[in-house]
Each structure stands twice: as structure tokens, then as C-alpha cells.
Design an enzyme around this catalytic site. Structure first.
Site, PDB file in Angstrom:
ATOM      1  N   GLY A 131      26.373 108.705  36.644  1.00  0.00           N
ATOM      2  CA  GLY A 131      25.710 109.472  37.695  1.00  0.00           C
ATOM      3  C   GLY A 131      26.723 109.971  38.708  1.00  0.00           C
ATOM      4  O   GLY A 131      27.230 111.089  38.594  1.00  0.00           O
ATOM      5  N   SER A 132      27.075 109.104  39.670  1.00  0.00           N
ATOM      6  CA  SER A 132      27.968 109.523  40.763  1.00  0.00           C
ATOM      7  C   SER A 132      29.335 109.981  40.255  1.00  0.00           C
ATOM      8  O   SER A 132      29.902 110.945  40.772  1.00  0.00           O
ATOM      9  CB  SER A 132      28.157 108.364  41.746  1.00  0.00           C
ATOM     10  N   THR A 158      15.402 116.983  36.029  1.00  0.00           N
ATOM     11  CA  THR A 158      14.271 117.692  36.637  1.00  0.00           C
ATOM     12  C   THR A 158      13.924 118.915  35.792  1.00  0.00           C
ATOM     13  O   THR A 158      14.831 119.660  35.397  1.00  0.00           O
ATOM     14  CB  THR A 158      14.650 118.126  38.070  1.00  0.00           C
ATOM     15  N   GLY A 340      -0.469 102.717  61.014  1.00  0.00           N
ATOM     16  CA  GLY A 340      -1.043 101.396  60.769  1.00  0.00           C
ATOM     17  C   GLY A 340      -1.483 101.268  59.314  1.00  0.00           C
ATOM     18  O   GLY A 340      -0.839 101.815  58.407  1.00  0.00           O
ATOM     19  N   GLU A 364      21.300 114.555  43.562  1.00  0.00           N
ATOM     20  CA  GLU A 364      22.340 115.548  43.905  1.00  0.00           C
ATOM     21  C   GLU A 364      23.422 114.948  44.802  1.00  0.00           C
ATOM     22  O   GLU A 364      23.841 115.564  45.784  1.00  0.00           O
ATOM     23  CB  GLU A 364      21.716 116.808  44.519  1.00  0.00           C
ATOM     24  N   SER A 367      23.993 109.123  49.196  1.00  0.00           N
ATOM     25  CA  SER A 367      24.560 109.077  50.561  1.00  0.00           C
ATOM     26  C   SER A 367      25.989 108.537  50.522  1.00  0.00           C
ATOM     27  O   SER A 367      26.853 108.983  51.296  1.00  0.00           O
ATOM     28  CB  SER A 367      23.711 108.172  51.462  1.00  0.00           C
TER      29      SER A 367
HETATM   30  C1  LIG Z   1      13.944 112.189  40.453  1.00  0.00           C
HETATM   31  C2  LIG Z   1      15.353 112.495  40.063  1.00  0.00           C
HETATM   32  C3  LIG Z   1      15.674 113.767  39.632  1.00  0.00           C
HETATM   33  C4  LIG Z   1      16.970 114.055  39.207  1.00  0.00           C
HETATM   34  N1  LIG Z   1      17.266 115.288  38.710  1.00  0.00           N
HETATM   35  C5  LIG Z   1      18.485 115.508  38.132  1.00  0.00           C
HETATM   36  C6  LIG Z   1      18.762 116.728  37.461  1.00  0.00           C
HETATM   37  O1  LIG Z   1      17.942 117.652  37.428  1.00  0.00           O
HETATM   38  N2  LIG Z   1      19.960 116.859  36.837  1.00  0.00           N
HETATM   39  C7  LIG Z   1      20.895 115.874  36.843  1.00  0.00           C
HETATM   40  O2  LIG Z   1      21.962 116.061  36.237  1.00  0.00           O
HETATM   41  N3  LIG Z   1      20.672 114.718  37.498  1.00  0.00           N
HETATM   42  C8  LIG Z   1      19.492 114.500  38.116  1.00  0.00           C
HETATM   43  N4  LIG Z   1      19.231 113.321  38.760  1.00  0.00           N
HETATM   44  C9  LIG Z   1      20.260 112.282  38.762  1.00  0.00           C
HETATM   45  C10 LIG Z   1      20.863 112.059  40.146  1.00  0.00           C
HETATM   46  O3  LIG Z   1      21.683 113.125  40.503  1.00  0.00           O
HETATM   47  C11 LIG Z   1      21.589 110.699  40.079  1.00  0.00           C
HETATM   48  O4  LIG Z   1      20.581 109.713  40.075  1.00  0.00           O
HETATM   49  C12 LIG Z   1      22.542 110.495  41.228  1.00  0.00           C
HETATM   50  O5  LIG Z   1      23.645 111.350  41.113  1.00  0.00           O
HETATM   51  C13 LIG Z   1      23.058 109.048  41.279  1.00  0.00           C
HETATM   52  O6  LIG Z   1      23.531 108.636  40.050  1.00  0.00           O
HETATM   53  P1  LIG Z   1      22.998 107.273  39.393  1.00  0.00           P
HETATM   54  O7  LIG Z   1      21.536 107.235  39.528  1.00  0.00           O
HETATM   55  O8  LIG Z   1      23.579 107.172  38.045  1.00  0.00           O
HETATM   56  O9  LIG Z   1      23.575 106.142  40.330  1.00  0.00           O
HETATM   57  P2  LIG Z   1      25.037 105.461  40.218  1.00  0.00           P
HETATM   58  O10 LIG Z   1      26.097 106.501  40.208  1.00  0.00           O
HETATM   59  O11 LIG Z   1      25.035 104.463  39.104  1.00  0.00           O
HETATM   60  O12 LIG Z   1      25.117 104.683  41.601  1.00  0.00           O
HETATM   61  C14 LIG Z   1      24.391 103.493  41.852  1.00  0.00           C
HETATM   62  C15 LIG Z   1      24.665 103.095  43.298  1.00  0.00           C
HETATM   63  O13 LIG Z   1      26.059 102.836  43.470  1.00  0.00           O
HETATM   64  C16 LIG Z   1      26.556 103.650  44.513  1.00  0.00           C
HETATM   65  N5  LIG Z   1      27.937 104.030  44.222  1.00  0.00           N
HETATM   66  C17 LIG Z   1      28.416 104.624  43.115  1.00  0.00           C
HETATM   67  N6  LIG Z   1      29.738 104.813  43.218  1.00  0.00           N
HETATM   68  C18 LIG Z   1      30.118 104.311  44.430  1.00  0.00           C
HETATM   69  C19 LIG Z   1      31.351 104.212  45.142  1.00  0.00           C
HETATM   70  N7  LIG Z   1      32.498 104.687  44.624  1.00  0.00           N
HETATM   71  N8  LIG Z   1      31.341 103.642  46.370  1.00  0.00           N
HETATM   72  C20 LIG Z   1      30.193 103.189  46.916  1.00  0.00           C
HETATM   73  N9  LIG Z   1      28.995 103.253  46.291  1.00  0.00           N
HETATM   74  C21 LIG Z   1      28.952 103.816  45.072  1.00  0.00           C
HETATM   75  C22 LIG Z   1      25.639 104.864  44.558  1.00  0.00           C
HETATM   76  O14 LIG Z   1      25.714 105.526  45.810  1.00  0.00           O
HETATM   77  C23 LIG Z   1      24.296 104.204  44.288  1.00  0.00           C
HETATM   78  O15 LIG Z   1      23.803 103.656  45.471  1.00  0.00           O
HETATM   79  C24 LIG Z   1      17.960 113.035  39.241  1.00  0.00           C
HETATM   80  C25 LIG Z   1      17.637 111.769  39.727  1.00  0.00           C
HETATM   81  C26 LIG Z   1      16.362 111.491  40.123  1.00  0.00           C
HETATM   82  C27 LIG Z   1      16.031 110.115  40.606  1.00  0.00           C
END
Ligand SMILES: Cc1cc2nc3c(=O)[nH]c(=O)nc-3n(C[C@H](O)[C@H](O)[C@H](O)COP(=O)(O)OP(=O)(O)OC[C@H]3O[C@@H](n4cnc5c(N)ncnc54)[C@H](O)[C@@H]3O)c2cc1C
Length: 380
Positions: A131-132, A158, A340, A364, A367
Site C-alpha cells: 500500500g504505502s 474503487t 448523544g 490515497e 496521514s
Molecule cells: C475504501 C478504499 C478505497 C481505496 N481505493 C483505492 C483505489 O481506487 N486504488 C488503489 O490503488 N488503492 C485504493 N485504496 C488503497 C489505499 O490507497 C491504501 O489502503 C493506502 O494507501 C494504505 O495502504 P495499506 O492499506 O496497504 O496500508 P499499509 O501501507 O500496510 O500501512 C499500514 C499502516 O502502517 C503505516 N505505515 C506504513 N509505512 C509507514 C512508515 N514508513 N512510517 C510510519 N507508518 C507507516 C500506515 O500509515 C498505516 O497506518 C483504497 C483503500 C480503501 C480503504
């Protein structure tokens, strides 16, 4: 300095507000209850130039700017964040890279119909294990004659279950971290591409989110956005940068809706012999919410304006997303408390806004990712 909206933007704001109340609001209850996207909205919004408001009118857009897009997003979010999710996934993610980097063929076949709402787009970056750290994606695209063969899985996408095409991020050269990524346009129905699951969510119920699987999926080489191997990471980065400003507008729309609902409720709910809005604690809390919503909107518009001037806003766009999406968490929490027990019940829409807002600090770019970008841009 001029902090007023332009005449065009004011007229646009009135028009989209009226449209959202007339055409979107009546659909929300059923769409949310059945977790089904009201797809007809794409065409209706496209016909009026509301769907892609900052693309030129000649290609089906609204002829506006980034501020115009923020106004549209805020007003749609005000009514329903789930509906806005589908629009933002289409307009911000699935059409923007085509608009900036697409070939004439891709524009003709995907961008223009998408701007008119005749085709629905999705954007596949995230994966089950990635993800990130977007550069860690595992989806591969291997050249084979005039085609690329795609293999990989995309998660949380999405519009995945309802899209006509998806922009897929994949490595053409995995030896180059980030730099070896490309974006491909894949049609629904292409052999080897399936929507393997529709996902159930905490909020944004009517926005349809899916897992997409690509298994030996053959895509014409001409469907590679940008036309040459590499460079996709920059396309992703510029798409997400613009999207961060959009998220400032999403959060503002939801926050304004929550504020309006709470003021109305606090005026009519009587405890200890007077409307609760007359108790100092509640008045002060609502005064703070009014202040925060105004700052969220003004800062988002400022960054949108800088973006429209062609300024570099990597830091500011992350600040807009971080600030607005974090503030709406506080606003949602504070306001549901003012409701409430009724706040916890489904009969008031505050419950839906509370759940929907929770998404904004995650998708996207979380935080934490925004803080990483800001810190880097600040030079530490
Ligand atoms: C409803 C929904 C719709 C979405 N739509 C799309 C879409 O259309 N297309 C698409 O490609 N994606 C989509 N996403 C994916 C979304 O962009 C990802 O969920 C997001 O980028 C976070 O990635 P992850 O869920 O894998 O979390 P992870 O990357 O696994 O992170 C987990 C936690 O660890 C934290 N973290 C990670 N790395 C670090 C670091 N270096 N330092 C501190 N904290 C860290 C993160 O902030 C988070 O709190 C969607 C997600 C949701 C929930």
C-alpha cells in the site's frame, strides 16, 4: 491577494449544489442500503460538465480549474461520501494520467468517453501486500510482440466491480525500483482480468470496492500510458499529488455536512430546560467546528489555486490532505457526541458521515505518508 471565488466558480458552485440536492440526495438511502453505486450519475454529471470539471469543454469536461474540481468534490461529499468516492476514483485517479500522458488513441477511446460519463474508470495501484510503499508493487507486465502480459492482484480498488476500464500499475522492469513501473489501460472483459471479490466496508457503502486479478492478461502495447517503458512512478506521483488537494475538499464537504446537521439538532434538542446549543460547552464546541471547517476549505482552495498557477505544491498538497482529513475526525467525533444516543442510531445521517469520514486518513496516502512527504519537503 483576492480570496473571493471567481464569478465562474460561484456560478458553478450554485449549479453543482443544486444538482447534488436534486439528483444525488434522493438516491443515497437505497444506494447505501444495497451497497450499489448509482452508475447513472456518471452520465448525468458528464452531460453537464460536472464529472471532470477541470478538463476542457471540447473533450467533455467543464472547462474549469482545480478549484472548480474541489468545489464539485465538496458539494458531492456534502450529500454522500460514497457517491463522491466513485467520482473521485474515476475523475482524479482513472482519467488524470490519461489526460496528461495518454496517446491520441487512448484519449479517444478512454479519456473522452470517461469525461462524458459514458465509460467508468478505476485505478489499480494497491495490492494485497503493498500500500504505502507503492514502489514495492509486484504486478508484472512482460512484453510479448505487440502486447504486454500482465500478472498480479490489485486490492481495495474503487469502482473495480463497476468499471469499464482500469488503469493498472505494473513493473515492466522490476530491476529499477520505482523507475521501472508503467501504467496500462485494461478493458473490462479482457481475458485474464477478473473482479475476484467485491469488498464489504465500514463506510462509503455505495462506493463499490474490489479485488482485481490479472492472470496472463494480454494487453496491447499501445495501452501503455506514456508510450515508453518506465516513467510510470512519476505519473502515479502527479496523480496522487492532485488527489491530495481533492481530499482536502472531500473532508471539507463531510465536515460541513456534519456541522450543519449538528447545529440543527442542537437547536431543537432540549435538556435542562433549554436547547442544548444554549449550553456554553456545546456552543463553544460548535464555534470551534465552524472555525475548523472554514480553515479546511480556505487552505484547500489556496493549495488548489497554487496548483492552478503551476506552482510546486508537493508539501502543500500533503498539508491540505493531512490537516483536513485529521480535522474531520475530530469534528465527526465531537459532533456525534452532541447528538448523544441519537448519534449512534441510523435514523440520523451523522452516523453515516462519521463512518465515511474514517476513510480519509487512510486512502490515497495515509496521514503517516503525508507526514513523511512534508518532512522530506521541509528538508529533514
Ligand atoms: C475504501 C478504499 C478505497 C481505496 N481505493 C483505492 C483505489 O481506487 N486504488 C488503489 O490503488 N488503492 C485504493 N485504496 C488503497 C489505499 O490507497 C491504501 O489502503 C493506502 O494507501 C494504505 O495502504 P495499506 O492499506 O496497504 O496500508 P499499509 O501501507 O500496510 O500501512 C499500514 C499502516 O502502517 C503505516 N505505515 C506504513 N509505512 C509507514 C512508515 N514508513 N512510517 C510510519 N507508518 C507507516 C500506515 O500509515 C498505516 O497506518 C483504497 C483503500 C480503501 C480503504
Amino acid at each position: 491577494m483576492d480570496f473571493e471565488l471567481s464569478e465562474e466558480n460561484r456560478i458553478f458552485r450554485e449549479a453543482i449544489r443544486e444538482f447534488a440536492q436534486r439528483e444525488i440526495a434522493p438516491l443515497v438511502e437505497e444506494a447505501e442500503a444495497t451497497a450499489t453505486y448509482p452508475k447513472q450519475l456518471f452520465r448525468k454529471m458528464g452531460e453537464q460538465g460536472f464529472l471532470c470539471p477541470r478538463f476542457p469543454i471540447e473533450i467533455g469536461g467543464g472547462g474549469g480549474d482545480k478549484i472548480t474540481e474541489c468545489i464539485m468534490v465538496e458539494e458531492v461529499n456534502y450529500v454522500c461520501a460514497g457517491v463522491a468516492s466513485g467520482i473521485v476514483g474515476h475523475t482524479g485517479l482513472a482519467t488524470y494520467p490519461l489526460y496528461v500522458h495518454g496517446s491520441d488513441e487512448l484519449k479517444e477511446n478512454y479519456l473522452y468517453p470517461a469525461a462524458r460519463g459514458e465509460k467508468i474508470g478505476a485505478f489499480g495501484l494497491s495490492e494485497p501486500d503493498v500500500g504505502s510503499d507503492a514502489a514495492a508493487i509486484r504486478t508484472r507486465a512482460v512484453r510479448d510482440g505487440d502486447s504486454y502480459i500482465l500478472n498480479g492482484t490489485k486490492m481495495f480498488i474503487t469502482n473495480g466491480p463497476i468499471c469499464d476500464y482500469v488503469v493498472v500499475c505494473a513493473y515492466t522492469d522490476p530491476s529499477k525500483r520505482g523507475a521501472g513501473i508503467n501504467l496500462f489501460v485494461v478493458d473490462k472483459g479482457t481475458p485474464g482480468f477478473v473482479v475476484s471479490r467485491k469488498l464489504e466496508k465500514l463506510g462509503n457503502h455505495c462506493s463499490e470496492t474490489g479485488e482485481l486479478v490479472f492472470e496472463d492478461c494480454r494487453v496491447p502495447a499501445s495501452h501503455m500510458i506514456g508510450g515508453k517503458e518506465g516513467g510510470g512512478f512519476e505519473q502515479i506521483a502527479s496523480t496522487l499529488l492532485s488527489g491530495r488537494i481533492t481530499y482536502g475538499a472531500r473532508a471539507t464537504g463531510t465536515a460541513q455536512a456534519i456541522y450543519d446537521l449538528t447545529v440543527e439538532y442542537a437547536k431543537q434538542r432540549v435538556q435542562f430546560g433549554k436547547p442544548i446549543v444554549k449550553h456554553q460547552f456545546i456552543r463553544f464546541r460548535l464555534a470551534e467546528v465552524a472555525m475548523l471547517v472554514d480553515i479546511m476549505r480556505q487552505y484547500t482552495w489556496r493549495v488548489a489555486w497554487l496548483f492552478d498557477q503551476g506552482k510546486k505544491v508537493r508539501k502543500e498538497s500533503s498539508m491540505a490532505k493531512l490537516f483536513a482529513t485529521e480535522m474531520v475526525q475530530k469534528i465527526a467525533g465531537d459532533c456525534i457526541q452532541i447528538f448523544g444516543g441519537y448519534g449512534y442510531m441510523k435514523e440520523y445521517p451523522i452516523e453515516r458521515h462519521f463512518r465515511d469520514a474514517r476513510l480519509y486518513t487512510v486512502t490515497e496516502g495515509t496521514s503517516e505518508v503525508q507526514r513523511m512527504v512534508i518532512a522530506k519537503e521541509c528538508g529533514f
